[in-house]
Design a protein around this motif. Structure first.
Motif, PDB file in Angstrom:
ATOM      1  N   ASN A 174      -7.995  -1.347  -0.659  1.00 46.19           N
ATOM      2  CA  ASN A 174      -7.065  -0.232  -0.745  1.00 46.19           C
ATOM      3  C   ASN A 174      -6.589  -0.074  -2.187  1.00 46.19           C
ATOM      4  O   ASN A 174      -6.441  -1.049  -2.924  1.00 46.19           O
ATOM      5  CB  ASN A 174      -5.863  -0.493   0.172  1.00 46.19           C
ATOM      6  CG  ASN A 174      -4.884   0.652   0.165  1.00 46.19           C
ATOM      7  OD1 ASN A 174      -5.269   1.804   0.319  1.00 46.19           O
ATOM      8  ND2 ASN A 174      -3.609   0.363  -0.036  1.00 46.19           N
ATOM      9  N   ARG A 175      -6.350   1.176  -2.584  1.00 51.53           N
ATOM     10  CA  ARG A 175      -5.906   1.562  -3.922  1.00 51.53           C
ATOM     11  C   ARG A 175      -6.985   1.367  -4.987  1.00 51.53           C
ATOM     12  O   ARG A 175      -6.821   1.832  -6.101  1.00 51.53           O
ATOM     13  CB  ARG A 175      -4.645   0.807  -4.351  1.00 51.53           C
ATOM     14  CG  ARG A 175      -3.412   1.094  -3.513  1.00 51.53           C
ATOM     15  CD  ARG A 175      -2.209   0.365  -4.102  1.00 51.53           C
ATOM     16  NE  ARG A 175      -0.988   0.622  -3.350  1.00 51.53           N
ATOM     17  CZ  ARG A 175       0.177   0.049  -3.624  1.00 51.53           C
ATOM     18  NH1 ARG A 175       0.279  -0.795  -4.635  1.00 51.53           N
ATOM     19  NH2 ARG A 175       1.239   0.331  -2.897  1.00 51.53           N
ATOM     20  N   HIS A 226      -5.467  12.021  -4.104  1.00 50.16           N
ATOM     21  CA  HIS A 226      -5.530  10.584  -3.842  1.00 50.16           C
ATOM     22  C   HIS A 226      -6.925  10.075  -4.190  1.00 50.16           C
ATOM     23  O   HIS A 226      -7.914  10.471  -3.563  1.00 50.16           O
ATOM     24  CB  HIS A 226      -5.221  10.301  -2.371  1.00 50.16           C
ATOM     25  CG  HIS A 226      -4.859   8.890  -2.074  1.00 50.16           C
ATOM     26  ND1 HIS A 226      -5.539   7.821  -2.607  1.00 50.16           N
ATOM     27  CD2 HIS A 226      -3.872   8.351  -1.288  1.00 50.16           C
ATOM     28  CE1 HIS A 226      -5.007   6.697  -2.180  1.00 50.16           C
ATOM     29  NE2 HIS A 226      -3.989   6.992  -1.384  1.00 50.16           N
ATOM     30  N   ASP A 245      -8.446   7.335  -3.526  1.00 50.64           N
ATOM     31  CA  ASP A 245      -9.138   6.712  -2.395  1.00 50.64           C
ATOM     32  C   ASP A 245      -9.819   7.754  -1.516  1.00 50.64           C
ATOM     33  O   ASP A 245     -10.897   7.511  -0.955  1.00 50.64           O
ATOM     34  CB  ASP A 245      -8.162   5.903  -1.539  1.00 50.64           C
ATOM     35  CG  ASP A 245      -7.832   4.545  -2.135  1.00 50.64           C
ATOM     36  OD1 ASP A 245      -8.362   4.218  -3.215  1.00 50.64           O
ATOM     37  OD2 ASP A 245      -7.044   3.812  -1.516  1.00 50.64           O
TER      38      ASP A 245
END
Length: 230
Positions: free
Chosen positions: A74-75, A108, A110
């Motif tokens: 994540n991120r 975003h 991601d």
């Protein structure tokens, strides 16, 4: 094997973008799966354990589609060759006819990385003479759902009527308390309220109570016009 696989950057993106459609397809006898690419953590009020519990509850609200987490970072999600290979192997395993991916324009990182991963892995999944596990397979279609962090007006290709599935979708969203309930600012509409209102708007455009929008980069063929909402 799956009829449709929804690839989500984080747990809750599939529910936000197309939770109603997932419930509708399951009700029509489709085999539907959700692949969360990351844990979605860390977040201000969440933890890995809490998010797993929330995801399990949300999946029950969605009538229990097949679900798995690919365990990518994540991120720091990036469309690397290693990540593409892992996703292509998953496509070969579950062999979905249709893929659903995040819309290709987003703030975003991601989300945009997830879209690139899905598109690249779809192509790699069909390659022969490769070291990717499984038998070559090519999903027929990619459709794109909207769970975006940009204040844009979507320009969908088609809508799916979710009037009868709206409450199931909202129930699934409420399961993500750490993300969509407990952290919402007071005095302004929160994420769940915004999702509900946007589904009402899109439903209005096609003459139903609530709908979810989808985009396609490629033309869509119809065998019949009998199911068009007129």
């Amino acid at each position: 094997m799956l009829d449709a696989l929804v690839v989500a950057p984080h747990p809750d993106d599939a529910e936000i973008g197309m939770g109603g459609t997932i419930v509708r397809l399951l009700g029509q006898g489709w085999k539907v799966g959700i692949l969360d690419l990351t844990s979605g953590e860390p977040t201000p009020l969440g933890s890995v354990e809490r998010r797993q519990q929330e995801t399990a509850s949300a999946n029950l609200a969605l009538k229990s589609p097949w679900r798995r987490n690919l365990g990518l970072p994540n991120r720091s999600l990036e469309p690397t060759l290693a990540h593409r290979r892992a996703l292509a192997a998953l496509f070969r395993e579950v062999r979905p006819r249709i893929l659903f991916a995040p819309y290709w324009e987003d703030a975003h990182p991601d989300h945009t990385a997830a879209t690139q991963l899905v598109e690249g892995a779809r192509f790699w999944s069909k390659l022969s003479k490769s070291d990717i596990p499984g038998t070559p397979f090519h999903p027929s279609r990619i459709f794109y759902y909207f769970s975006v962090h940009l204040r844009i007006v979507e320009r969908p290709t088609f809508m799916v009527d979710i009037s009868d599935q709206l409450e199931d979708k909202l129930a699934a969203l409420r399961c993500y308390r750490s993300q969509l309930v407990d952290n919402q600012p007071e005095g302004v509409p929160g994420v769940i309220e915004s999702v509900r209102d946007r589904s009402r708007f899109w439903g209005h455009t096609v003459g139903v109570a609530h709908a979810e929008p989808f985009a396609s980069r490629e033309p869509i063929g119809l065998a019949s016009l009998e199911h068009l909402l007129l």
